[in-house]
Structures are given as structure tokens and as C-alpha cells.
Scaffold this motif. Sequence first.
Motif, PDB file in Angstrom:
ATOM      1  N   VAL A 124      -7.524  -3.610  -2.328  1.00 16.16           N
ATOM      2  CA  VAL A 124      -6.210  -3.805  -1.716  1.00 16.16           C
ATOM      3  C   VAL A 124      -6.376  -4.002  -0.219  1.00 16.16           C
ATOM      4  O   VAL A 124      -7.015  -3.193   0.459  1.00 16.16           O
ATOM      5  CB  VAL A 124      -5.292  -2.590  -1.979  1.00 16.16           C
ATOM      6  CG1 VAL A 124      -3.980  -2.743  -1.217  1.00 16.16           C
ATOM      7  CG2 VAL A 124      -5.032  -2.434  -3.471  1.00 16.16           C
ATOM      8  N   ALA A 125      -5.788  -5.077   0.287  1.00 13.15           N
ATOM      9  CA  ALA A 125      -5.759  -5.342   1.725  1.00 13.15           C
ATOM     10  C   ALA A 125      -4.371  -5.017   2.251  1.00 13.15           C
ATOM     11  O   ALA A 125      -3.371  -5.517   1.736  1.00 13.15           O
ATOM     12  CB  ALA A 125      -6.097  -6.806   2.008  1.00 13.15           C
ATOM     13  N   GLY A 126      -4.309  -4.186   3.271  1.00 15.23           N
ATOM     14  CA  GLY A 126      -3.035  -3.862   3.889  1.00 15.23           C
ATOM     15  C   GLY A 126      -2.591  -5.012   4.781  1.00 15.23           C
ATOM     16  O   GLY A 126      -3.208  -5.288   5.805  1.00 15.23           O
ATOM     17  N   SER A 127      -1.528  -5.693   4.384  1.00 11.66           N
ATOM     18  CA  SER A 127      -1.045  -6.866   5.114  1.00 11.66           C
ATOM     19  C   SER A 127      -0.294  -6.451   6.379  1.00 11.66           C
ATOM     20  O   SER A 127       0.697  -5.718   6.315  1.00 11.66           O
ATOM     21  CB  SER A 127      -0.128  -7.702   4.223  1.00 11.66           C
ATOM     22  OG  SER A 127       0.514  -8.715   4.968  1.00 11.66           O
ATOM     23  N   VAL A 128      -0.774  -6.943   7.520  1.00 10.63           N
ATOM     24  CA  VAL A 128      -0.138  -6.691   8.812  1.00 10.63           C
ATOM     25  C   VAL A 128       0.246  -8.041   9.404  1.00 10.63           C
ATOM     26  O   VAL A 128      -0.607  -8.804   9.843  1.00 10.63           O
ATOM     27  CB  VAL A 128      -1.083  -5.930   9.764  1.00 10.63           C
ATOM     28  CG1 VAL A 128      -0.422  -5.705  11.112  1.00 10.63           C
ATOM     29  CG2 VAL A 128      -1.521  -4.605   9.140  1.00 10.63           C
ATOM     30  N   GLY A 129       1.524  -8.362   9.359  1.00 16.00           N
ATOM     31  CA  GLY A 129       2.001  -9.652   9.849  1.00 16.00           C
ATOM     32  C   GLY A 129       2.175  -9.671  11.359  1.00 16.00           C
ATOM     33  O   GLY A 129       1.986  -8.656  12.044  1.00 16.00           O
TER      34      GLY A 129
END
Length: 333
Positions: A124-129
Motif C-alpha cells: 500500500v502506497a499512501g497517496s499524498v496529493g
Amino acid sequence: MTIQEILSERILILDGAMGTMIQRHKLEEADFRGDVLKDHPWPLKGNNDLLSLTRPDIIKDIHRAYFSAGADMVETNTFGSTRVAQADYHLEHLVYDINFAAARLAKEVAQEFTKREPQKPRFVAGSVGPTTKLASMSPDVNNPGYRSITFDELKEAFREQVTGLLDGGVDTLLLETITDTLNAKAALFAIQELFDERGKQVPIMISGTITDASGRILSGQTAEAFMISVSHVPLLSIGLNCAMGASALRPYLKVLDEKAPWFVSAYPNAGLPNEFGQYDQGPDEMASQIEEYMKEALVNIVGGCCGSTPDHIRKIAEIARNYTPRPLPVLHA
């Protein structure tokens, strides 16, 4: 097997678009509110990140669809989960909860698939926009010195988001769709602060967005300048995503291939949007364009951005099996 071990052996497959899949559900205001926010005085429809709290069943099904299609790693449903972006919906108070819930949902599905196929662990990659504001550009053409947000405000916003993602159990952090490197630097600063305080860290992935044929991100940097600007931080990977279709990204990936001391990622849109904002590029066409990256050994990580679906990822994963990943360059002192 760790992410680094997989990357040294084969091309890692990232998932495709979250928003594209959510749109297929034709959700209404009630879906975004759930029981949690049924009395919230402002409209919430369109706040996709909120669905991790109000419709977790949909988000988990989307993660399952991408893992079933061959993805090794999915992104959390948190692209806009900072207080800067959530202020549009007056939901700043839920930022930690949204990020924590999204990370837990994705992690649960990843563990489900890893247990089923231990030879193919899922991550799982933590998405940081990028947030909705730029630190290095003015939103007012008549006042070029004005800034709608400060570096410190961004840093605190990213810190809050990343705290929720780390507590939720993400395996990596992915700073993506970067249009302003100063925003990314604020995020990196916050992440390094948290790592120091916790005495524990996860790999950091970073992905910029080339916005037009000039080959620059929105704040004006070339791919090489962007790479140099973040090179003070130990990274797992650097790459490009979104904005343009796969074929248009190739020359800029070549720059990263030649210069980057880290793994290189690419997850473009499924072509360019048509006049209705829809993406017409099918799985075969998109995968064949991404295959050109693989033929030249330009990439270690591939996936899809806007307009891509599990069908696109399935085709990309099938093709990726035939190619070896980009070798990490040997650095000389």
C-alpha cells in the motif's frame, strides 16, 4: 519479499485511477454523507476521499479489482486528504480520520491478497496529493508576489495527513502529481520530522507532472531540475504521472533514466481527455505505449493515472512480465 527486492528483480505494477472507478458507481449526495455526516451543512458530493469513511465497501472493492488485475501496489484513497483541500468541504476536522481509514482499508485488502498468494506480496502506497494551493506561484496575475499559503502551513497540513497514513499502516508514501516542487519540499520536511520523532520510516516515492509540451512542471522546472530539487532526501523512486499520455512522457523519462540514482516510475493518463473530459485510450493502446518504456529499460514501476481501469492494469501487467526492470546506475564518487 520487500519492495526493494521486487524492484531489483522485476517491474513493479502500480494500480490505476481511483476517481475513474468511483465515477462508475454514479454516487449521490447521500453516499458521501453516510451516517457520519448526514447533518453536515455543506454539500459533499464529489469529495471522493470521504468515501473511505462513508462507503468503505466501494473503496475496498476498487482495491480488490486492481490487485486482481495484477497490481503489486495500490494507492490509498487520499489524494485530496489534507486540511488545505478538505477546507473546500469544511471537513478539516476529519483529515486524520480520512487518512487513517483509507490506509486501513487498503492494508486490509493487501493482506487479504498476500495471504492468498504469499509468493506475490501486495503493498500500500499512501497517496499524498499536491493540495489545491501553490507555494511558489501567485493565484492573482495582478499581484505576482502574493501567496495563498505559506511553507509552514503546507508542512503542518502534510504532517497531519502523513500521520494518519502511517498510523493506518501504509508501506510507502507516494508524493504524486507534483506541480510545485516547493509544496513537495514541505511534504518531505514534514515526513522527515515524523520519521525522526517515531524512530521508524517507510520508503518515499515521488512523482511529478509535466503539464505541457515545454517539458516542465507547472512551477517551471524541467524534469532534471525537479529531480535535483528533491535529491537531498533518500528516495525509493522518482517518476512522472498524470497530465499527458504515455507516449508524450517518454522523452522526460529518458532524462530521469540517465540522471536518477533511484528507481524510476511512470503512470500516465489513458491518453488525453476528449471534449467531454473522458479518456478514450483503451487497454491495448495504452499498454503498447508503456511497452516502449520497457523495451528501453527506462522504468522500474508502471501503472495508470486518470482514465485507467483494472483492464488497463491487467494488460500492462501482462506485458511487463516480458521485460527486465531498469538497472540502478552505479554511482561514482
